[in-house]
Write a protein that holds these residues in place. Structure first.
Motif, PDB file in Angstrom:
ATOM      1  N   TRP A 327      20.093  -7.134  36.002  1.00 52.62           N
ATOM      2  CA  TRP A 327      19.973  -5.919  36.779  1.00 52.62           C
ATOM      3  C   TRP A 327      18.221  -5.293  36.283  1.00 52.62           C
ATOM      4  N   ALA A 331      15.943  -4.374  39.264  1.00 52.72           N
ATOM      5  CA  ALA A 331      15.549  -3.085  39.708  1.00 52.72           C
ATOM      6  C   ALA A 331      13.955  -3.160  39.719  1.00 52.72           C
ATOM      7  N   GLY A 479      15.995  -8.419  44.380  1.00 50.47           N
ATOM      8  CA  GLY A 479      15.363  -7.263  44.662  1.00 50.47           C
ATOM      9  C   GLY A 479      14.050  -7.359  45.293  1.00 50.47           C
ATOM     10  N   PHE A 510      15.303   3.327  41.272  1.00 48.69           N
ATOM     11  CA  PHE A 510      15.592   2.182  40.798  1.00 48.69           C
ATOM     12  C   PHE A 510      14.957   1.780  39.252  1.00 48.69           C
ATOM     13  N   THR A 513      17.425   3.396  37.152  1.00 50.43           N
ATOM     14  CA  THR A 513      18.649   2.657  36.745  1.00 50.43           C
ATOM     15  C   THR A 513      18.107   1.561  35.805  1.00 50.43           C
ATOM     16  N   GLY A 514      16.811   1.163  35.897  1.00 47.16           N
ATOM     17  CA  GLY A 514      16.396   0.300  34.705  1.00 47.16           C
ATOM     18  C   GLY A 514      16.648   0.559  33.407  1.00 47.16           C
TER      19      GLY A 514
END
Length: 544
Positions: A327, A331, A479, A510, A513-514
């Motif tokens: 992830w 991101a 991504g 994003f 979220t990282g």
């Protein structure tokens, strides 16, 4: 004393080591020799050879950023650019830019799995040689592409860029595994960052070569018949793209001079003696030799299989690491490729260097400004960021750098997005936008763009290291694809490039979220690859 009594006393003494214990001890000693080895010419060779591959990858990926503008003048069917000259329409532009990330995603998964099956640098099966050959052939074929009644040249380019992307994708897990498994513990982060930093130089070189070509063809461009028929631009983009196969050709031979990694030889090929010999040779002479007549010392070790893969990563302590690396890369690449592949659009949107001339002079001025703009962005943020990571990754650690990078990027994209109109309102404010944009490039590389490459090459067991790195890298390319498709569909909502500010705001989300996905990954600084594997090393291998 009788022989019976003597044998009895020996039997109650220290137990003689078994063959399995001896082999396991030899494996540990060999691994310790790698982990404690001082920096040598062989380590430098690994960095250089693997780095040339990344240089080639970055050149081939980012050269299209400038070549797409050249293609637009020749083959574009989009709206006029500054009322003079054509550009690629939305679908054409999306096709040539997204084809490589799609191919890269396929290559990362394919070669990631293949490297764990046959080895990241097995000379007999040549997976790495095949990967480089794909890049070379795909790049050269683009330069020779032409269209016909059945298919346009843009369609042909999309196919070849997809195939080239498969080769580029293979370079990610292979280079990461080769550099991490040969590195000693205290310099592993710097070695892997040095390899990955070649990406910045590939990006910079693509813009520099493009600038040299534009300047070299200045008089030819100005003397072309008209702005609608700039014949020499068709030659320029072919030279720019075609030169990408030169470093790949150089790397092809030297990549095959690096032996199989000792960890793969021990844990996957189960040949401890050959691995021990390789370690001694490369650390002392920088060379290796495989004796076909030497006795093979095979061992039993955990084998890779689908069931074992699901069992290993089905445990939260292991699965969360793969989730975190995948992830984080996903991101990061939404912003990295969304901006990197469209920096020309961003520079034009903010009015930086937009030419006011007309006719064929406009073509020259526009290409010159795009090349210079990309050089500024590379030199001003991308390249310095890699080397700040290089300086601090083995002292600060991977996790703090990644957290810092995602945090800084969140703030920067919030400012760039929500302040977009004020930052582009005046020439002075526009300069501020460019500075902030360069800072975003800087903290991408002095942050998650570097660490998302490094950590997956360290945090998994040998039998799944390349596969897991390929999965993580493929998540990043997903991504990139999302960013490209989204950028193409959204950027002109409300007018040309009118939606760019909102895209920057999406990037900020994003990046946020990282920060949370980074909390799932372990700190790998100062730990051996075996310690990071989450597997008990006592009796890890056994004699047959």
């Amino acid at each position: 004393m009788s022989n019976i009594e003597q044998d009895s006393r020996e039997s109650v003494g220290v137990e003689k080591p078994t063959a399995a214990y001896t082999i396991d001890s030899k494996r540990r000693a060999a691994l310790q020799e790698i982990d404690d080895a001082p920096f040598s010419w062989f380590h430098a060779k690994v960095c250089l050879v693997a780095g040339v591959g990344f240089f080639t990858d970055a050149y081939d990926i980012f050269a299209i950023n400038i070549a797409s503008t050249m293609l637009g003048y020749i083959y574009g069917t989009g709206s006029p650019l500054n009322k003079s000259g054509q550009k690629l329409n939305k679908n054409q532009d999306l096709g040539v830019k997204v084809a490589t990330p799609v191919g890269t995603l396929v290559g990362q998964l394919l070669f990631g799995w293949l490297a764990d099956v046959v080895g990241p640098n097995d000379i007999d099966t040549l997976p790495d040689g095949i990967e480089l050959l794909i890049i070379i052939v795909g790049t050269f074929a683009q330069a020779l592409s032409t269209g016909g009644h059945a298919v346009t040249i843009i369609g042909v380019l999309v196919v070849w860029r997809f195939l080239m992307g498969i080769g580029i994708g293979g370079d990610y897990p292979l280079s990461a595994v080769i550099s991490s498994e040969f590195a000693s513990t205290r310099i592993r982060g710097r070695m892997m960052t040095a390899v990955f930093s070649a990406q910045g130089w590939g990006n910079f070189t693509a813009a520099l070569v493009a600038l040299i070509i534009v300047v070299a063809y200045k008089h030819a461009i100005l003397n072309d018949p008209s702005v609608d028929d700039p014949k020499h631009v068709d030659v320029m983009w072919r030279i720019l793209i075609g030169l990408g196969c030169v470093p790949g050709t150089i790397a092809l031979y030297f990549r095959l001079t690096i032996p199989e990694t000792p960890r793969f030889t021990m844990d996957i090929e189960r040949n401890v003696q050959q691995a021990s010999d390789d370690i001694k040779n490369v650390l002392t002479t920088g060379t290796f030799y495989v004796d076909p007549d030497a006795p093979v010392e095979r061992v039993n070790a955990p084998r890779a299989s689908l069931a074992d893969f699901l069992h290993h990563f089905g445990q939260w302590k292991n699965g969360k690491v793969l989730l975190g690396t995948a992830w984080s890369w996903f991101a990061l690449d939404i912003a990295f490729y969304g901006l990197g592949l469209n920096s020309s659009i961003v520079l034009q949107a903010i009015g930086f260097g937009t030419p006011l001339t007309k006719g064929t002079q406009l073509i020259y001025d526009n290409l010159w400004n795009i090349c210079v703009g990309n050089l500024i962005l590379s030199a001003g943020g991308l390249i310095p960021g890699y080397y700040f990571t290089f300086l601090f990754i083995d002292s600060w650690g991977r996790k703090p750098i990644q957290l810092m990078g995602f945090s800084a990027l969140t703030v920067l994209f919030v400012i760039l997005g929500f302040g977009y109109e004020k930052l582009t309102a005046t020439p002075a404010a526009t300069k501020g936008f460019v500075v902030l944009y360069c800072f975003a490039n800087f903290f991408q590389n002095f942050g998650p763009n570097s660490t998302t490459f490094v950590v997956p090459g360290e945090a998994f067991p040998t039998r799944y290291r390349s596969t897991a790195h390929g999965i993580s890298a493929a998540s990043g390319k997903l991504g990139a694809i999302v960013a490209q498709v989204g950028f193409a569909q959204l950027k002109d909502i409300g007018g040309t490039n009118h939606f760019v500010k909102h895209i920057l705001e999406i990037f900020a989300f994003f990046m946020l979220t990282g920060i949370f996905s980074t909390l799932l990954i372990p700190e790998t600084k100062g730990l051996s690859l075996e310690e990071l594997s989450n597997e008990d090393q006592d009796g890890f291998i056994k004699g047959n």
